[in-house]
Motif scaffolding. Sequence first.
Motif, PDB file in Angstrom:
ATOM      1  N   ALA A   1      29.261 -27.317  31.262  1.00 52.30           N
ATOM      2  CA  ALA A   1      28.898 -28.719  31.142  1.00 52.30           C
ATOM      3  C   ALA A   1      27.973 -28.970  32.222  1.00 52.30           C
ATOM      4  O   ALA A   1      26.866 -29.509  32.417  1.00 52.30           O
ATOM      5  CB  ALA A   1      30.238 -29.517  31.083  1.00 52.30           C
ATOM      6  N   LEU A   2      28.567 -28.374  33.493  1.00 58.09           N
ATOM      7  CA  LEU A   2      27.656 -28.612  34.924  1.00 58.09           C
ATOM      8  C   LEU A   2      26.237 -27.956  34.546  1.00 58.09           C
ATOM      9  O   LEU A   2      25.125 -28.425  35.008  1.00 58.09           O
ATOM     10  CB  LEU A   2      28.258 -28.038  36.133  1.00 58.09           C
ATOM     11  CG  LEU A   2      27.491 -27.759  37.271  1.00 58.09           C
ATOM     12  CD1 LEU A   2      27.303 -29.064  37.846  1.00 58.09           C
ATOM     13  CD2 LEU A   2      28.085 -26.986  38.217  1.00 58.09           C
ATOM     14  N   GLY A   3      26.205 -26.877  33.892  1.00 61.42           N
ATOM     15  CA  GLY A   3      24.902 -26.117  33.921  1.00 61.42           C
ATOM     16  C   GLY A   3      24.169 -26.896  32.815  1.00 61.42           C
ATOM     17  O   GLY A   3      22.820 -27.029  33.042  1.00 61.42           O
ATOM     18  N   ILE A   4      24.444 -27.438  31.820  1.00 58.92           N
ATOM     19  CA  ILE A   4      23.735 -28.202  30.990  1.00 58.92           C
ATOM     20  C   ILE A   4      23.474 -29.497  31.503  1.00 58.92           C
ATOM     21  O   ILE A   4      22.166 -29.993  31.303  1.00 58.92           O
ATOM     22  CB  ILE A   4      24.533 -28.704  29.328  1.00 58.92           C
ATOM     23  CG1 ILE A   4      25.098 -27.152  28.897  1.00 58.92           C
ATOM     24  CG2 ILE A   4      23.881 -29.440  28.639  1.00 58.92           C
ATOM     25  CD1 ILE A   4      26.004 -27.372  27.936  1.00 58.92           C
ATOM     26  N   ALA A   5      24.380 -30.106  32.407  1.00 58.47           N
ATOM     27  CA  ALA A   5      23.719 -31.406  33.115  1.00 58.47           C
ATOM     28  C   ALA A   5      22.620 -31.049  33.761  1.00 58.47           C
ATOM     29  O   ALA A   5      21.591 -31.878  33.747  1.00 58.47           O
ATOM     30  CB  ALA A   5      24.998 -32.132  33.748  1.00 58.47           C
ATOM     31  N   PHE A   6      22.818 -30.072  34.535  1.00 57.71           N
ATOM     32  CA  PHE A   6      21.767 -29.526  35.548  1.00 57.71           C
ATOM     33  C   PHE A   6      20.384 -29.382  35.103  1.00 57.71           C
ATOM     34  O   PHE A   6      19.339 -29.736  35.750  1.00 57.71           O
ATOM     35  CB  PHE A   6      22.303 -28.341  36.222  1.00 57.71           C
ATOM     36  CG  PHE A   6      21.468 -27.646  37.292  1.00 57.71           C
ATOM     37  CD1 PHE A   6      21.923 -27.740  38.587  1.00 57.71           C
ATOM     38  CD2 PHE A   6      20.479 -26.663  37.038  1.00 57.71           C
ATOM     39  CE1 PHE A   6      20.953 -27.475  39.850  1.00 57.71           C
ATOM     40  CE2 PHE A   6      19.847 -26.324  38.224  1.00 57.71           C
ATOM     41  CZ  PHE A   6      20.166 -26.564  39.519  1.00 57.71           C
ATOM     42  N   GLN A   7      20.510 -28.613  33.843  1.00 53.61           N
ATOM     43  CA  GLN A   7      19.095 -28.392  33.120  1.00 53.61           C
ATOM     44  C   GLN A   7      18.290 -29.608  32.596  1.00 53.61           C
ATOM     45  O   GLN A   7      17.307 -29.905  32.818  1.00 53.61           O
ATOM     46  CB  GLN A   7      19.251 -27.294  32.131  1.00 53.61           C
ATOM     47  CG  GLN A   7      18.116 -26.923  31.597  1.00 53.61           C
ATOM     48  CD  GLN A   7      16.925 -26.135  32.779  1.00 53.61           C
ATOM     49  OE1 GLN A   7      17.701 -25.403  33.331  1.00 53.61           O
ATOM     50  NE2 GLN A   7      15.722 -26.545  32.801  1.00 53.61           N
ATOM     51  N   ILE A   8      19.486 -30.475  31.958  1.00 45.56           N
ATOM     52  CA  ILE A   8      18.893 -31.837  31.476  1.00 45.56           C
ATOM     53  C   ILE A   8      18.339 -32.716  32.588  1.00 45.56           C
ATOM     54  O   ILE A   8      17.007 -33.246  32.297  1.00 45.56           O
ATOM     55  CB  ILE A   8      19.938 -32.654  30.566  1.00 45.56           C
ATOM     56  CG1 ILE A   8      20.329 -31.521  29.351  1.00 45.56           C
ATOM     57  CG2 ILE A   8      19.523 -33.865  30.172  1.00 45.56           C
ATOM     58  CD1 ILE A   8      21.446 -32.560  28.570  1.00 45.56           C
ATOM     59  N   VAL A   9      18.831 -32.513  33.585  1.00 49.55           N
ATOM     60  CA  VAL A   9      18.297 -33.559  34.829  1.00 49.55           C
ATOM     61  C   VAL A   9      16.754 -32.705  35.077  1.00 49.55           C
ATOM     62  O   VAL A   9      16.045 -33.577  35.541  1.00 49.55           O
ATOM     63  CB  VAL A   9      19.370 -33.294  36.004  1.00 49.55           C
ATOM     64  CG1 VAL A   9      18.682 -34.041  37.263  1.00 49.55           C
ATOM     65  CG2 VAL A   9      20.670 -34.477  35.607  1.00 49.55           C
ATOM     66  N   ASP A  10      16.834 -31.486  35.275  1.00 49.15           N
ATOM     67  CA  ASP A  10      15.769 -30.860  35.679  1.00 49.15           C
ATOM     68  C   ASP A  10      14.516 -31.322  34.631  1.00 49.15           C
ATOM     69  O   ASP A  10      13.525 -31.628  34.993  1.00 49.15           O
ATOM     70  CB  ASP A  10      15.845 -29.504  35.610  1.00 49.15           C
ATOM     71  CG  ASP A  10      15.269 -28.776  36.652  1.00 49.15           C
ATOM     72  OD1 ASP A  10      15.265 -28.990  37.993  1.00 49.15           O
ATOM     73  OD2 ASP A  10      14.351 -27.709  36.212  1.00 49.15           O
ATOM     74  N   ASP A  11      15.019 -31.090  33.674  1.00 52.57           N
ATOM     75  CA  ASP A  11      13.875 -31.656  32.438  1.00 52.57           C
ATOM     76  C   ASP A  11      13.350 -32.820  32.322  1.00 52.57           C
ATOM     77  O   ASP A  11      12.465 -33.347  32.359  1.00 52.57           O
ATOM     78  CB  ASP A  11      14.409 -31.271  30.966  1.00 52.57           C
ATOM     79  CG  ASP A  11      14.616 -29.567  30.962  1.00 52.57           C
ATOM     80  OD1 ASP A  11      13.812 -28.927  31.850  1.00 52.57           O
ATOM     81  OD2 ASP A  11      15.326 -29.100  30.075  1.00 52.57           O
ATOM     82  N   LEU A  12      14.523 -33.933  32.847  1.00 54.62           N
ATOM     83  CA  LEU A  12      14.137 -35.112  32.910  1.00 54.62           C
ATOM     84  C   LEU A  12      13.280 -35.609  34.040  1.00 54.62           C
ATOM     85  O   LEU A  12      12.070 -36.519  34.051  1.00 54.62           O
ATOM     86  CB  LEU A  12      15.603 -36.055  32.908  1.00 54.62           C
ATOM     87  CG  LEU A  12      15.381 -37.739  33.113  1.00 54.62           C
ATOM     88  CD1 LEU A  12      14.692 -38.060  32.091  1.00 54.62           C
ATOM     89  CD2 LEU A  12      16.772 -38.293  33.166  1.00 54.62           C
ATOM     90  N   LEU A  13      13.497 -35.017  35.323  1.00 52.60           N
ATOM     91  CA  LEU A  13      12.902 -35.120  36.576  1.00 52.60           C
ATOM     92  C   LEU A  13      11.530 -34.614  36.287  1.00 52.60           C
ATOM     93  O   LEU A  13      10.532 -35.161  36.979  1.00 52.60           O
ATOM     94  CB  LEU A  13      13.424 -34.544  37.702  1.00 52.60           C
ATOM     95  CG  LEU A  13      14.707 -35.032  38.161  1.00 52.60           C
ATOM     96  CD1 LEU A  13      15.178 -34.013  39.477  1.00 52.60           C
ATOM     97  CD2 LEU A  13      14.489 -36.553  38.617  1.00 52.60           C
TER      98      LEU A  13
END
Lengths: 332, 332
Positions: free
Chosen positions: B211-223
Amino acid sequence: MNVMDQATKPHERLAAVLAPELESVNTLIRERMASKHAPRIPEVTAHLVEAGGKRLRPMLTLAAAKMCGYDGPYHIHLAATVEFIHTATLLHDDVVDESEKRRGRPTANLLWDNKSSVLVGDYLFARSFQLMTDTENLQVLRILSNAAATIAEGEVLQLTAAQDLTTTEDIYLQVVRGKTAALFSAATEVGGVIAGRPEDEVKALFDYGDALGIAFQIVDDLLDYWGGDATGKNVGDDFRERKLTLPLIKAYASANDEEKAFWKRVIEKGDQREGDLERALDLLNTHGALEATRQEALTWAAKAKSAMETLPQSELRDLLIDINDFVVARVS
Amino acid sequence: MNVMDQATKPHERLAAVLAPELESVNTLIRERMASKHAPRIPEVTAHLVEAGGKRLRPMLTLAAAKMCGYDGPYHIHLAATVEFIHTATLLHDDVVDESEKRRGRPTANLLWDNKSSVLVGDYLFARSFQLMTDTENLQVLRILSNAAATIAEGEVLQLTAAQDLTTTEDIYLQVVRGKTAALFSAATEVGGVIAGRPEDEVKALFDYGDALGIAFQIVDDLLDYWGGDATGKNVGDDFRERKLTLPLIKAYASANDEEKAFWKRVIEKGDQREGDLERALDLLNTHGALEATRQEALTWAAKAKSAMETLPQSELRDLLIDINDFVVARVS
């Protein structure tokens, strides 16, 4: 041995003896190269795996395990592992060499793109580690992960030694051990290990694979200048790609100043003109570089043979000896 | 917790707590990235490994092992394994993406060449398998070789989904699990496994990492569309590279015909003109795609947190929860 056996090539006879095992290897390969999510993976892999390679490396593993009396299921996994590592290496090699043909067909990097070749190669590497982990044999894992590191190291060394006329025969041997012999020796060694054979027998299997791999690569490099057989290789490919192989290293070592200048122009600078390949072939012959290279291949083949002869006689052992003879027969 | 602790970032606090272990990991990494024969290897690797990455993935392994009470030496090997797999992936990614910068510095493929990046990446993959084999823990080997396969599969899937507007949120999630979350979850899971913890705790560690990895990547894509913080990311990089990330998938799903035509022109055809990024940002806002993406990141971060909260309280556990909070704080 009947007349048909005499006529067929040793690797074809070996394939006939190992037919049921090879069928299991092919099934396992097809199973493991599948991907639920990324259909591009089996497409690319099938292009290469189904392209009719001789399956020499997996046969080495199967033959070694069987001649050592192994009767478990894991030589199939190990043979598939070895083929996956080999296939991954080919995919990445073709990107590095910017190749357009392999086994007479367009390469994956040409049919798809470099990206697919890099990533599908990575997938096959990972799959090979899954396969070897299935065996639950730590010694086998050590041997194969060491081999994978040696292969990559050899490839990098080859890259940095390319076009460098100061490359020595020692460095050439390291490159060859990396790019070819490491997987041959691991393939035979793990056959003995999985069968639980004692250290001296495992060592003999390693020595056979190591020497066979070196002989195999030297013959390959020799045929690039020698040609004249039905290998389908074009004379001069390595020359045009400015690869420092054994014939050239030997010719440069005994070159006079004028000849050194020639080699620098065509190999280091890559300034190749009409007639240069003929001049190169002439120099390789004049200095006996081709003959000396041939002798080196024969010496390694003799080492492979004597290592194998320390092991108990069997049909498979003798077929492995025949394969070794056949490798150098192309230049005998 | 003193005032200084409050001011520093959670990964800096974690690095301080794990300082001795991180030093051992760095020593092991330097040792194993060496090559007797090919000096190009440590050159390329050092460029990336010494470039001051945050060492987030190896810290996850060290923290998970220690909070589980592990007192053996092998969490160091596992942390180095995870960093090697990550570094190998970066080297190959930069070849695939034809990147020119990473962490503000020129990429290895630019400084040396694509060939070196491919082969040195292979070397690091092989080294990572040697390192994990050193642990002699078969469960760990299975987890990490599965992760390596999932990573490569995710990368291939991303390649084939690129510029494809029919990409669904499901496929996006598979790509993200592959390219990012698989290594996060393996990193935390092996920490629990090497410590010999029961299945439910190992599962909680996996769930946290996933879940951390998925959150991390979604945040990256959002930024990439959101910007506005000190991440150093340029708004619109993914847009220009025509990557199908979550904000865009959501915006396309609620687009009218005219908007669909816009997305097809800029993403599928790659025909991008002045003002297109502004139009894209406008559409992403109009349809609430950025806000919906942000909510998704928060949902995954909440999953990571609640998985971790099932485990016994400790300083390290709370630091891992803080890291998770910090990942989404960038978009909170």
